[in-house]
Design a protein around this motif. Structure first.
Motif, PDB file in Angstrom:
ATOM      1  N   ASN A  67       0.815  -1.216   0.000  1.00 47.52           N
ATOM      2  CA  ASN A  67       0.000   0.000   0.000  1.00 47.52           C
ATOM      3  C   ASN A  67       0.851   1.268   0.000  1.00 47.52           C
ATOM      4  OD1 ASN A  67      -2.958  -0.726   0.178  1.00 47.52           O
ATOM      5  ND2 ASN A  67      -2.148  -1.988   1.851  1.00 47.52           N
TER       6      ASN A  67
ATOM      7  N   THR B  15      -0.856   4.189  -1.591  1.00 51.92           N
ATOM      8  CA  THR B  15      -1.915   4.728  -0.735  1.00 51.92           C
ATOM      9  C   THR B  15      -1.311   5.596   0.360  1.00 51.92           C
ATOM     10  OG1 THR B  15      -3.268   2.771  -1.167  1.00 51.92           O
ATOM     11  CG2 THR B  15      -3.889   4.130   0.714  1.00 51.92           C
TER      12      THR B  15
ATOM     13  N   CYS C 272      -8.184  10.320  -2.791  1.00 49.62           N
ATOM     14  CA  CYS C 272      -8.734   9.783  -4.049  1.00 49.62           C
ATOM     15  C   CYS C 272      -8.279  10.591  -5.256  1.00 49.62           C
ATOM     16  CB  CYS C 272     -10.255   9.754  -3.980  1.00 49.62           C
ATOM     17  SG  CYS C 272     -10.904   8.597  -2.754  1.00 49.62           S
TER      18      CYS C 272
ATOM     19  N   LEU D  32      -8.459   4.712  -5.803  1.00 51.28           N
ATOM     20  CA  LEU D  32      -9.068   4.719  -4.471  1.00 51.28           C
ATOM     21  C   LEU D  32     -10.498   5.229  -4.520  1.00 51.28           C
ATOM     22  CD1 LEU D  32      -6.502   6.167  -1.875  1.00 51.28           C
ATOM     23  CD2 LEU D  32      -7.482   3.883  -1.900  1.00 51.28           C
ATOM     24  N   THR D  33     -11.315   4.737  -3.607  1.00 47.15           N
ATOM     25  CA  THR D  33     -12.600   5.350  -3.304  1.00 47.15           C
ATOM     26  C   THR D  33     -12.518   5.890  -1.883  1.00 47.15           C
ATOM     27  OG1 THR D  33     -13.563   3.334  -2.370  1.00 47.15           O
ATOM     28  CG2 THR D  33     -13.782   3.671  -4.769  1.00 47.15           C
TER      29      THR D  33
ATOM     30  N   GLU E 116     -14.393   5.223   0.584  1.00 50.25           N
ATOM     31  CA  GLU E 116     -14.581   4.139   1.541  1.00 50.25           C
ATOM     32  C   GLU E 116     -13.318   3.290   1.668  1.00 50.25           C
ATOM     33  OE1 GLU E 116     -15.802   2.014   4.511  1.00 50.25           O
ATOM     34  OE2 GLU E 116     -16.866   3.771   3.747  1.00 50.25           O
ATOM     35  N   LYS E 117     -12.639   3.027   0.543  1.00 47.66           N
ATOM     36  CA  LYS E 117     -11.386   2.265   0.601  1.00 47.66           C
ATOM     37  C   LYS E 117     -10.326   3.034   1.377  1.00 47.66           C
ATOM     38  CE  LYS E 117     -11.815  -0.484  -3.637  1.00 47.66           C
ATOM     39  NZ  LYS E 117     -11.272  -0.706  -5.012  1.00 47.66           N
TER      40      LYS E 117
ATOM     41  N   ARG F  18     -11.192   2.894   5.095  1.00 46.78           N
ATOM     42  CA  ARG F  18     -10.922   1.583   5.683  1.00 46.78           C
ATOM     43  C   ARG F  18      -9.416   1.365   5.852  1.00 46.78           C
ATOM     44  NH1 ARG F  18     -14.107  -0.910   2.627  1.00 46.78           N
ATOM     45  NH2 ARG F  18     -12.640  -1.728   1.090  1.00 46.78           N
ATOM     46  N   TRP F  19      -8.631   1.739   4.839  1.00 41.46           N
ATOM     47  CA  TRP F  19      -7.175   1.576   4.935  1.00 41.46           C
ATOM     48  C   TRP F  19      -6.623   2.401   6.100  1.00 41.46           C
ATOM     49  CZ3 TRP F  19      -3.610   5.598   4.470  1.00 41.46           C
ATOM     50  CH2 TRP F  19      -2.261   5.208   4.488  1.00 41.46           C
TER      51      TRP F  19
END
Length: 211
Positions: free
Chosen positions: A34, A37, A68, A74-75, A77-78, A81-82
């Motif tokens: 990740n 991210t 995002c 990415l969303t 929500e993703k 959560r991450w």
């Protein structure tokens, strides 16, 4: 500065209560799949720092939306959560594995209490209690643990600093802010008229000797 003038000391956490050298690299190694991210989170955090979003939900909505933008796959929500399920636990785990508090942290906090000085932790990140425990710093030494998001804006948001002072009934000129960065901690202090001690340029040992 006469310590009798000080009614509260507000501590930053990362880089202040411990030396966070190599932390970014170790966070990458803790979750290499990740890494993009993580890079998006760093870019997003810089984009929203100092902006007032009025509340915690506003800060995180802005953070995840900017993530995002930085990473198109990415969303929101993703990203959310991450952040909560991987990134924050990874920070605590890395601190437990590699880091220790600066010398005499507990002794300093005890002396502040003995002098009748309120002690507050003010971090740009949430989950500060988990991170303190990972560093073997007793959270009960702090009269309050506050995150910048819950106040509506990341450092150096002037509005968040004002809300912090108002919450605890503090007068800015009687508060010492202790941090490690001029662009966040220092600017926060200057925005509302608090005193500031930079542990990297003014020294941790000098802070210990002051109290």
């Amino acid at each position: 500065m006469n310590n009798e003038k000080i009614s509260a000391v507000i501590f930053d956490l990362d880089g202040t209560l411990y030396d966070n050298k190599r932390l970014p690299l170790r966070l990458i190694l803790a979750d290499p799949l990740n890494v993009l991210t993580l890079a998006a989170e760093r870019k997003a955090r810089k984009a929203i720092k100092g902006i007032d979003y009025q509340n915690e939900a506003g800060v995180f909505d802005a953070l995840f939306s900017k993530m995002c933008e930085a990473k198109k796959s990415l969303t929101v929500e993703k990203a959310r959560r991450w952040y909560h399920e991987r990134y924050m636990p990874a920070q605590a785990a890395v601190l437990a594995m590699y880091y220790t508090p600066r010398p005499c942290v507990d002794g300093l906090l005890q002396r502040l209490h003995e002098q009748g000085i309120k002690v507050i932790l003010y971090s740009d990140y949430d989950y500060a209690t988990d991170k303190l425990l990972s560093l073997n710093i007793d959270p009960s030494w702090f009269d309050a643990i506050v995150s910048a998001p819950e106040l509506g804006g990341l450092k150096p948001s002037r509005q968040s600093a004002e809300r912090l002072l108002q919450r605890f009934g503090l007068s800015a000129e009687s508060v010492l802010m202790v941090g490690d960065r001029e662009d966040t901690d220092g600017e926060t202090a200057r925005a509302v008229g608090m005193m500031f001690h930079n542990v990297k340029t003014q020294g941790w040992d000098n802070l210990l000797m002051r109290f």
